[in-house]
Design a protein around this motif. Structure first.
Motif, PDB file in Angstrom:
ATOM      1  N   LEU A  14       0.873  -1.201   0.023  1.00 29.38           N
ATOM      2  CA  LEU A  14      -0.194  -0.014   0.009  1.00 29.38           C
ATOM      3  C   LEU A  14       0.751   1.178   0.009  1.00 29.38           C
ATOM      4  N   MET A  15       0.149   2.359  -0.409  1.00 30.95           N
ATOM      5  CA  MET A  15       0.826   3.767  -0.041  1.00 30.95           C
ATOM      6  C   MET A  15       1.032   3.721   1.418  1.00 30.95           C
ATOM      7  N   LYS A  16       2.155   4.623   1.502  1.00 26.51           N
ATOM      8  CA  LYS A  16       2.505   4.974   3.040  1.00 26.51           C
ATOM      9  C   LYS A  16       3.034   3.755   3.865  1.00 26.51           C
ATOM     10  N   THR A  17       3.648   2.779   3.142  1.00 25.74           N
ATOM     11  CA  THR A  17       4.291   1.545   3.891  1.00 25.74           C
ATOM     12  C   THR A  17       5.429   1.533   3.226  1.00 25.74           C
ATOM     13  N   ALA A  18       6.479   2.644   3.716  1.00 26.86           N
ATOM     14  CA  ALA A  18       7.829   2.711   3.488  1.00 26.86           C
ATOM     15  C   ALA A  18       8.167   2.122   1.803  1.00 26.86           C
ATOM     16  N   THR A  19       7.207   2.571   1.197  1.00 23.67           N
ATOM     17  CA  THR A  19       7.463   2.118  -0.307  1.00 23.67           C
ATOM     18  C   THR A  19       8.741   2.818  -0.932  1.00 23.67           C
ATOM     19  N   THR A  20       8.870   4.121  -0.724  1.00 23.18           N
ATOM     20  CA  THR A  20      10.085   4.950  -1.078  1.00 23.18           C
ATOM     21  C   THR A  20      11.437   4.487  -0.834  1.00 23.18           C
ATOM     22  N   THR A  21      11.342   4.056   0.590  1.00 16.84           N
ATOM     23  CA  THR A  21      12.578   3.273   1.208  1.00 16.84           C
ATOM     24  C   THR A  21      12.855   1.913   0.527  1.00 16.84           C
ATOM     25  N   LEU A  22      11.821   1.013   0.255  1.00 17.10           N
ATOM     26  CA  LEU A  22      11.790  -0.107  -0.508  1.00 17.10           C
ATOM     27  C   LEU A  22      12.610  -0.082  -1.805  1.00 17.10           C
TER      28      LEU A  22
END
Length: 322
Positions: A14-22
């Motif tokens: 989902l959005m806002k689940t540390a996706t950018t970090t991943l």
């Protein structure tokens, strides 16, 4: 896309689940070829389909490599916008469900049998964070108004039963892994080992400093919200008068991004200049007690159905509210 390139995994948020970090971890790993921006055409097609009662997902599309993969690299498609859509657009649950099905269907037509990764976050924490994202993307609601006006968006975005069934219809439920992002915070090694066992995507170098998409501090968020209100007034008046050229709208979007990123990582000089203005602005009223307990309980029931006989790495009670 090359027909002889195997896709190791599709990460849909989902959005806002540390996706950018991943995504940044995979981006810096030479064993992985990340596709992120190259999925935007698919997402746009699914967005159009979601707003129409007629299915528009039958036309095959292509995704594009962000950079050409090297032989032997694991190809990972990661785009949080595959899991939900229409934030700040007052969309209905039906719109979002159509979008979710269209996204899964289109991707299934062009991606051969990948593993599907869904990352999730404790529901109340997610709601608070997605409100922050809403304002960063141009929203003008206070937190209580956001809960009311975007109720369908919140509920359907967090309907993990629907999301798993929708993607399972096209890729098989046995090919879906749901991971709590709290596990990555508590035990990064275990989090990525689970992904490796599931998909073969190697564990990245966890010692590297990685940029993230941080939530904006609340004192800055209210200034961002006020800026959005000014833009909204200007835009509404201009549309009414039919006097907003496309170039002006594009310029406003660029300015919004500039304001957003300045407030996310403000310099000492900027902090000094905006301190007085921020002190006089009303708060966004971000308090989790505003989330209706019955509404939150219904969301938690969705996780209870998915996590039957599953300890969820020690986070079951956190998600299910038990």
């Amino acid at each position: 896309m090359s027909s002889n390139q195997k896709i190791s995994m599709v990460h849909i948020g989902l959005m806002k689940t540390a996706t950018t970090t991943l995504q940044n971890l995979w981006l810096q790993d030479t064993r992985v070829s990340l596709v992120h921006k190259g999925l935007l055409q698919i997402i746009q097609k699914a967005r159009v389909t979601g707003r129409s009662a007629k299915s528009g997902a039958a036309v095959p599309l292509q995704w594009q490599y962000d950079s050409k993969p090297e032989p032997g690299q694991h190809i990972v498609l990661s785009q949080e916008a595959l899991s939900t859509a229409y934030i700040n657009e007052r969309a209905s649950k039906a719109d979002i469900k159509r979008f979710q099905k269209a996204a899964a269907k289109i991707l299934s037509m062009i991606v051969p049998s990948p593993k599907i990764l869904i990352t999730v976050r404790e529901p109340a924490s997610w709601i608070k964070s997605i409100y922050n994202q809403s304002v960063k993307m141009g929203g003008i609601d206070t937190f209580p108004d956001f809960l009311k006006m975007e109720k369908d968006f919140i509920k359907q975005s967090l309907n993990i039963v629907d999301l798993k069934e929708t993607w399972g219809e096209f890729f098989g439920k046995e090919n879906i892994l749901v991971l709590p992002i709290e596990l990555m915070r508590n035990n990064k090694a275990l989090f990525f080992e689970e992904i490796f066992k599931f998909s073969g995507v190697p564990v990245p170098d966890l010692t590297v400093e990685i940029a993230a998409n941080p939530s904006m501090k609340e004192e800055h968020l209210k200034l961002m919200k006020r800026f959005n209100e000014w833009v909204d007034i200007f835009t509404r008046y201009g549309i009414y008068q039919r006097q907003i050229p496309q170039q002006v709208q594009q310029a406003l979007n660029i300015i919004r991004f500039a304001v957003r990123y300045s407030l996310e990582s403000p310099s000492a000089e900027l902090l000094e200049k905006v301190a007085d203005t921020e002190s006089r602005l009303p708060d966004c009223d971000i308090d989790l007690s505003h989330i209706d307990s019955e509404f939150l309980s219904k969301i938690r029931v969705s996780y209870q159905k998915v996590l039957i006989d599953n300890d969820f790495y020690g986070f079951r009670d956190l998600y299910c509210g038990q």
